[in-house]
Structures are given as C-alpha cells and as structure tokens.
Design a protein around this motif. Structure first.
Motif, PDB file in Angstrom:
ATOM      1  N   SER A  32      15.162   0.630 -33.409  1.00 14.21           N
ATOM      2  CA  SER A  32      16.101  -0.462 -33.689  1.00 14.21           C
ATOM      3  C   SER A  32      17.088  -0.032 -34.766  1.00 14.21           C
ATOM      4  O   SER A  32      16.878   0.952 -35.492  1.00 14.21           O
ATOM      5  N   ASP A  33      18.160  -0.806 -34.885  1.00 14.10           N
ATOM      6  CA  ASP A  33      19.224  -0.490 -35.836  1.00 14.10           C
ATOM      7  C   ASP A  33      18.797  -0.634 -37.293  1.00 14.10           C
ATOM      8  O   ASP A  33      19.526  -0.214 -38.189  1.00 14.10           O
ATOM      9  N   VAL A  34      17.648  -1.219 -37.549  1.00 16.71           N
ATOM     10  CA  VAL A  34      17.183  -1.374 -38.928  1.00 16.71           C
ATOM     11  C   VAL A  34      16.860  -0.011 -39.557  1.00 16.71           C
ATOM     12  O   VAL A  34      16.962   0.157 -40.762  1.00 16.71           O
ATOM     13  N   TRP A  35      16.518   0.976 -38.735  1.00  7.90           N
ATOM     14  CA  TRP A  35      16.160   2.310 -39.232  1.00  7.90           C
ATOM     15  C   TRP A  35      17.414   3.130 -39.511  1.00  7.90           C
ATOM     16  O   TRP A  35      18.330   3.162 -38.700  1.00  7.90           O
ATOM     17  N   LYS A  36      17.388   3.808 -40.646  1.00  8.66           N
ATOM     18  CA  LYS A  36      18.492   4.688 -41.037  1.00  8.66           C
ATOM     19  C   LYS A  36      17.943   6.089 -41.272  1.00  8.66           C
ATOM     20  O   LYS A  36      16.898   6.268 -41.898  1.00  8.66           O
TER      21      LYS A  36
END
Length: 112
Positions: A32-36
């Motif tokens: 998901s986009d929460v991970w960087k």
C-alpha cells in the motif's frame, strides 16, 4: 506469481546480498501507499494514526503475531494514537524478501 501475503519468510542469518534498489522499488508496487522506501533502499517505513492508545496497541499486537509467526520482526515506535514501523533485515544490512512479505501481511490487517 504468488502474492506476498501467501508467502512465508525464510530464515536469514546473513551471507546473502540485500535487495538492490531496483528490486526493492519493484516490490514496493505490491504494498500500500503507506509504505515508503528509504532513499538508500535499505529499509521501508510506514506510519498509522489511530483514534486512541487502545486501537494503536490492538494493531501492534496483531503485528506482533505476524512477526512471531514469520520470525521476522520490525522496529516499532508506538504512542497514543500512532504506530511507526520500519522493516529491514539486520543480518544483511538492507532489505530482503522477508521485509516485503511482512509489510504485505501488515497491509492486510483491518484498521479501526
């Protein structure tokens, strides 16, 4: 191709190379986009907000269950209404497939 959530972590005692930046960038597409992804490609990090401490701790307990089942553990920062998580494979000084497997399983947890 088997999804990350269907895979199991493999023991890692070192002796293998960490994922390259391009390999890590490719696996990021499955999260998901929460991970960087860290600029140096050696870790992934995420942060979640919760209504209160109880909900944050419920989430952390579910993460602990994943970590123990997979024998692969994140670094956590937890406080009232938040959780910050970092994955990397300490034994190799960077990212492994295990980090992405666990991150995907964390993505699958329900949020309240």
């Amino acid at each position: 191709m088997t999804s990350l959530t269907e895979q199991r972590c493999k023991p890692c005692e070192g002796g293998i190379a960490p994922l390259s930046l391009s390999e890590a960038q490719s696996l990021m597409k499955q999260l998901s986009d929460v991970w960087k992804l860290a600029a140096d490609g050696r870790s992934i990090r995420a942060e979640w907000k919760f209504r209160n401490f109880y909900h944050a701790m419920s989430f952390v307990n579910a993460v602990a269950h994943i970590a123990n089942a997979e024998d692969h553990h994140p670094d956590l920062e937890v406080g009232y209404g938040y959780c910050r998580m970092t994955y990397n494979t300490h034994a190799i000084g960077g990212l492994s497939q295990n980090d992405f497997i666990c991150a995907a399983k964390v993505d699958a947890l329900p949020r309240t």
